[in-house]
Design a protein around this motif. Sequence first.
Motif, PDB file in Angstrom:
ATOM      1  N   UNK A  36     -46.914 -15.969 -47.571  1.00 33.49           N
ATOM      2  CA  UNK A  36     -46.794 -16.213 -46.148  1.00 33.49           C
ATOM      3  C   UNK A  36     -47.083 -17.352 -45.874  1.00 33.49           C
ATOM      4  N   UNK A  37     -47.708 -18.251 -47.251  1.00 34.03           N
ATOM      5  CA  UNK A  37     -47.848 -19.963 -46.830  1.00 34.03           C
ATOM      6  C   UNK A  37     -46.305 -20.933 -47.146  1.00 34.03           C
ATOM      7  N   UNK A  38     -45.343 -20.108 -47.331  1.00 37.20           N
ATOM      8  CA  UNK A  38     -44.326 -20.425 -47.475  1.00 37.20           C
ATOM      9  C   UNK A  38     -43.420 -20.030 -45.603  1.00 37.20           C
ATOM     10  N   UNK A  39     -44.177 -19.155 -44.894  1.00 37.49           N
ATOM     11  CA  UNK A  39     -43.705 -18.361 -43.786  1.00 37.49           C
ATOM     12  C   UNK A  39     -44.080 -20.050 -42.699  1.00 37.49           C
ATOM     13  N   UNK A  40     -45.720 -19.147 -42.893  1.00 37.62           N
ATOM     14  CA  UNK A  40     -46.264 -20.379 -42.718  1.00 37.62           C
ATOM     15  C   UNK A  40     -45.835 -22.546 -42.398  1.00 37.62           C
ATOM     16  N   UNK A  41     -45.268 -22.798 -43.848  1.00 40.21           N
ATOM     17  CA  UNK A  41     -44.509 -23.949 -43.606  1.00 40.21           C
ATOM     18  C   UNK A  41     -43.746 -24.212 -42.947  1.00 40.21           C
ATOM     19  N   UNK A  42     -42.549 -23.166 -43.184  1.00 39.21           N
ATOM     20  CA  UNK A  42     -41.588 -23.201 -42.541  1.00 39.21           C
ATOM     21  C   UNK A  42     -41.543 -23.377 -41.267  1.00 39.21           C
ATOM     22  N   UNK A  43     -42.355 -22.786 -39.998  1.00 36.50           N
ATOM     23  CA  UNK A  43     -42.979 -22.773 -38.743  1.00 36.50           C
ATOM     24  C   UNK A  43     -43.454 -23.879 -38.255  1.00 36.50           C
ATOM     25  N   UNK A  44     -44.035 -25.009 -39.336  1.00 29.77           N
ATOM     26  CA  UNK A  44     -44.632 -25.913 -39.171  1.00 29.77           C
ATOM     27  C   UNK A  44     -43.716 -27.120 -39.086  1.00 29.77           C
ATOM     28  N   UNK A  46     -40.514 -26.251 -38.913  1.00 30.51           N
ATOM     29  CA  UNK A  46     -39.722 -26.497 -37.735  1.00 30.51           C
ATOM     30  C   UNK A  46     -40.101 -26.778 -36.153  1.00 30.51           C
ATOM     31  N   UNK A  47     -41.362 -26.861 -35.823  1.00 30.23           N
ATOM     32  CA  UNK A  47     -42.123 -27.541 -34.963  1.00 30.23           C
ATOM     33  C   UNK A  47     -42.698 -28.700 -35.246  1.00 30.23           C
ATOM     34  N   UNK A  48     -41.997 -29.183 -36.322  1.00 33.09           N
ATOM     35  CA  UNK A  48     -42.169 -30.657 -36.445  1.00 33.09           C
ATOM     36  C   UNK A  48     -40.845 -31.576 -36.455  1.00 33.09           C
TER      37      UNK A  48
END
Length: 63
Positions: A36-44, A46-48
């Motif tokens: 879950x943390x890796x998926x959230x990190x990937x989302x963040x 990509x947003x950056x």
Amino acid sequence: MAKALFGHVGGPDPQMVQEMRRLQKRVRDLEDEIGRLQARNDQLSAAVADVSVTAADREPALA
């Protein structure tokens, strides 16, 4: 020799089996959290990257 590995004739220690199951469940829970943390990190990330590209495309205000 096998008796020494499994304890006395009664088989494995029930407390040890319970502790092993508890630890295995904890490991599974932690692995799920890592996913879950890796998926959230990937989302963040990509947003950056999107914000960086958008900011770079703009013309300077005082050019």
